[in-house]
Design an enzyme around this catalytic site. Structure first.
Site, PDB file in Angstrom:
ATOM      1  N   GLY A   1       1.040  -1.132   0.081  1.00  0.00           N
ATOM      2  CA  GLY A   1      -0.014   0.080  -0.032  1.00  0.00           C
ATOM      3  C   GLY A   1       0.911   1.234   0.028  1.00  0.00           C
ATOM      4  O   GLY A   1       1.986   1.146   0.825  1.00  0.00           O
ATOM      5  N   ALA A   2       0.651   2.250  -0.993  1.00  0.00           N
ATOM      6  CA  ALA A   2       1.736   3.456  -1.211  1.00  0.00           C
ATOM      7  C   ALA A   2       1.820   3.864   0.151  1.00  0.00           C
ATOM      8  O   ALA A   2       3.319   4.124   0.553  1.00  0.00           O
ATOM      9  CB  ALA A   2       1.163   4.167  -2.226  1.00  0.00           C
TER      10      ALA A   2
ATOM     11  N   GLN B   1      -6.054  -9.026  -2.127  1.00  0.00           N
ATOM     12  CA  GLN B   1      -5.944  -7.805  -1.101  1.00  0.00           C
ATOM     13  C   GLN B   1      -7.365  -7.394  -0.658  1.00  0.00           C
ATOM     14  O   GLN B   1      -7.550  -7.041   0.618  1.00  0.00           O
ATOM     15  CB  GLN B   1      -5.064  -6.505  -1.321  1.00  0.00           C
ATOM     16  CG  GLN B   1      -3.766  -6.663  -1.834  1.00  0.00           C
ATOM     17  CD  GLN B   1      -3.440  -7.086  -3.246  1.00  0.00           C
ATOM     18  OE1 GLN B   1      -4.130  -7.481  -3.791  1.00  0.00           O
ATOM     19  NE2 GLN B   1      -2.098  -6.608  -3.567  1.00  0.00           N
TER      20      GLN B   1
ATOM     21  N   ASN C   1      -3.693   2.724  -9.893  1.00  0.00           N
ATOM     22  CA  ASN C   1      -4.166   1.783  -8.522  1.00  0.00           C
ATOM     23  C   ASN C   1      -4.185   0.400  -8.853  1.00  0.00           C
ATOM     24  O   ASN C   1      -3.843   0.097 -10.168  1.00  0.00           O
ATOM     25  CB  ASN C   1      -5.447   2.546  -8.084  1.00  0.00           C
ATOM     26  CG  ASN C   1      -5.939   1.935  -6.631  1.00  0.00           C
ATOM     27  OD1 ASN C   1      -4.858   1.896  -5.971  1.00  0.00           O
ATOM     28  ND2 ASN C   1      -6.947   1.440  -6.507  1.00  0.00           N
TER      29      ASN C   1
ATOM     30  N   ASP D   1      -1.757   4.665  -5.996  1.00  0.00           N
ATOM     31  CA  ASP D   1      -0.292   4.309  -6.036  1.00  0.00           C
ATOM     32  C   ASP D   1       0.430   5.390  -6.392  1.00  0.00           C
ATOM     33  O   ASP D   1       1.643   5.919  -5.905  1.00  0.00           O
ATOM     34  CB  ASP D   1       0.061   3.017  -6.390  1.00  0.00           C
ATOM     35  CG  ASP D   1      -0.508   1.957  -5.806  1.00  0.00           C
ATOM     36  OD1 ASP D   1      -1.672   1.377  -5.982  1.00  0.00           O
ATOM     37  OD2 ASP D   1       0.242   1.455  -4.757  1.00  0.00           O
TER      38      ASP D   1
HETATM   39  O1  MRU Z   1       0.272  -3.982  -4.734  1.00  0.00           O
HETATM   40  P1  MRU Z   1      -0.059  -3.273  -3.431  1.00  0.00           P
HETATM   41  O2  MRU Z   1      -1.310  -4.155  -2.555  1.00  0.00           O
HETATM   42  O3  MRU Z   1       0.944  -2.445  -2.595  1.00  0.00           O
HETATM   43  O4  MRU Z   1      -1.318  -2.245  -4.067  1.00  0.00           O
HETATM   44  C1  MRU Z   1      -2.113  -1.393  -3.343  1.00  0.00           C
HETATM   45  C2  MRU Z   1      -3.092  -0.737  -4.175  1.00  0.00           C
HETATM   46  O5  MRU Z   1      -3.077  -0.628  -5.189  1.00  0.00           O
HETATM   47  C3  MRU Z   1      -4.226  -0.180  -3.298  1.00  0.00           C
HETATM   48  O6  MRU Z   1      -5.403  -0.482  -4.049  1.00  0.00           O
HETATM   49  C4  MRU Z   1      -4.040   1.189  -2.839  1.00  0.00           C
HETATM   50  O7  MRU Z   1      -5.332   1.788  -3.493  1.00  0.00           O
HETATM   51  C5  MRU Z   1      -2.940   1.863  -3.222  1.00  0.00           C
HETATM   52  S1  MRU Z   1      -2.475   2.023  -1.723  1.00  0.00           S
HETATM   53  C6  MRU Z   1      -3.290   3.191  -0.720  1.00  0.00           C
END
Ligand code: MRU
Length: 339
Positions: free
Chosen positions: A48-49, A194, A245, A235
């Site tokens: 998650g970013a 997720q 995203n 992201d």
């Molecule tokens: O690959 P991840 O699990 O790190 O990706 C996270 C995402 O894309 C989430 O949907 C999210 O919106 C971004 S983090 C707030």
């Protein structure tokens, strides 16, 4: 400590809840080297970013404690190498490079203790601000939520991804606290699940009304009128408002447009990248094909040798986004985030 990642000063370690084991096992990792932090980000133990940014900042600080250089010049050079290494762990979430840049600019002082203290302070500020951002996103996002509404979310932009109240989940938690009785639908989010493993888990644990759906079910739900709003995270947001995203977000946005459902992207300014003009400039991470063909199955889902395409993210065009919910307020198009 309820946050997914934090600094433990007594152990000089980044403590991280291993998200690959959720929802079945809650195991906290103790990370003290750059290699451990890199591996945890790469394999989505922390993800998650915003949480990637916080982990990189705290991880850079604890790993910097292993640098032996005795001059500021030498220390700075070693620290830059360390940051470049951590930055290579994942390409799409801009919070990673943003946090590491903040850390590099914070490095100052006359002694080794002072250099380390400047890094520690910066990492803790990034940690605290990430939590505060989610509080502000909750307050702004609540103004977009109606009573007894159905909300769809994709992937996990909850507290596990973003600290605090999460980003996409912040308006949802706020609506729940205000007694609005939101009904949440969580896309399971193939291939890494997720939504099923993390979003459904954290919302259910917090006592919300959450229903898990397969990714291909949102169209019929929207058509039936069950969804009043979509909230997702991001992201990396390009300067023109295109937003990267989790893979599958673009399809949800197109459906939302078709069925006149407002589509909101919740993200702190640390996810908005003035240096990326449009979505076409965002590097999309390609991941291991076995995440699609083998993971979660007791036997592979396809024949050996079948080609697999596994991009981790897609880019939603700015015109499909009703508004961004940021810690500074709600931003509507045409987008000019820093103007
Ligand atoms: O690959 P991840 O699990 O790190 O990706 C996270 C995402 O894309 C989430 O949907 C999210 O919106 C971004 S983090 C707030």
């Amino acid at each position: 400590m309820n946050e997914p990642v934090y600094l433990d000063d007594s152990r000089n370690a980044l403590i991280a809840l291993d998200q690959t084991l959720l929802p079945h096992e809650q195991h906290r990792l103790e990370l003290t080297t750059a290699e451990q932090v890199w591996e945890a980000i790469k394999t989505l133990r922390v993800r998650g970013a915003p949480v990637i940014g916080v982990s990189a900042a705290i991880g850079a600080y604890v790993a910097a404690r292993n640098i032996v250089a005795t001059t500021l010049e030498g220390f700075t050079a070693e620290f830059s190498k360390l940051c470049a290494y951590l930055n290579s762990s994942r390409p799409t979430a801009v919070n990673l490079s943003w946090a590491l840049r903040q850390m590099q600019s914070a490095l100052r002082g006359d002694t080794r203790d002072a250099w380390l203290e400047s890094l520690r302070e910066c990492a803790l500020e990034i940690y605290r601000n990430a939590i505060l951002d989610t509080e502000s996103i909750a307050a702004h996002g609540l103004t977009l939520v109606k009573r007894d509404c159905g909300i769809l979310t994709h992937c996990n932009a909850g507290r596990l991804a973003c600290m605090g109240k999460g980003t996409a989940t912040a308006p949802i938690y706020a609506a729940h606290d205000a007694g609005y009785n939101p009904r949440v639908y969580a896309d399971e989010t193939r291939p890494l699940m997720q939504g099923a493993r993390l979003t459904a888990f954290e919302l259910h644990q917090a006592g919300l009304d959450v229903t898990l759906i397969c990714d291909n079910m949102s169209a019929s739900l929207m058509k039936s009128g069950a969804i009043d709003a979509v909230f997702v995270g991001a992201d990396r947001v390009a300067a023109n408002g295109d937003a990267a995203n989790k893979i599958g977000t673009l399809a949800v946005a197109i459906l939302a447009k078709q069925y006149c459902v407002p589509f909101y992207v919740c993200a702190p300014y640390s996810t908005i990248d003035a240096g990326t003009p449009t979505g076409a400039d965002i590097v999309i991470e390609q991941r291991d094909p076995t995440e699609v063909s083998h993971m979660w199955f007791s036997r592979p889902s396809t024949s050996p040798g079948v080609k697999v395409y596994n991009p981790a993210f897609d880019v939603t065009d700015a015109e499909l986004i009703t508004a961004f919910v940021t810690e500074r307020g709600i931003v509507r198009g045409p987008y000019n985030f820093f103007g």
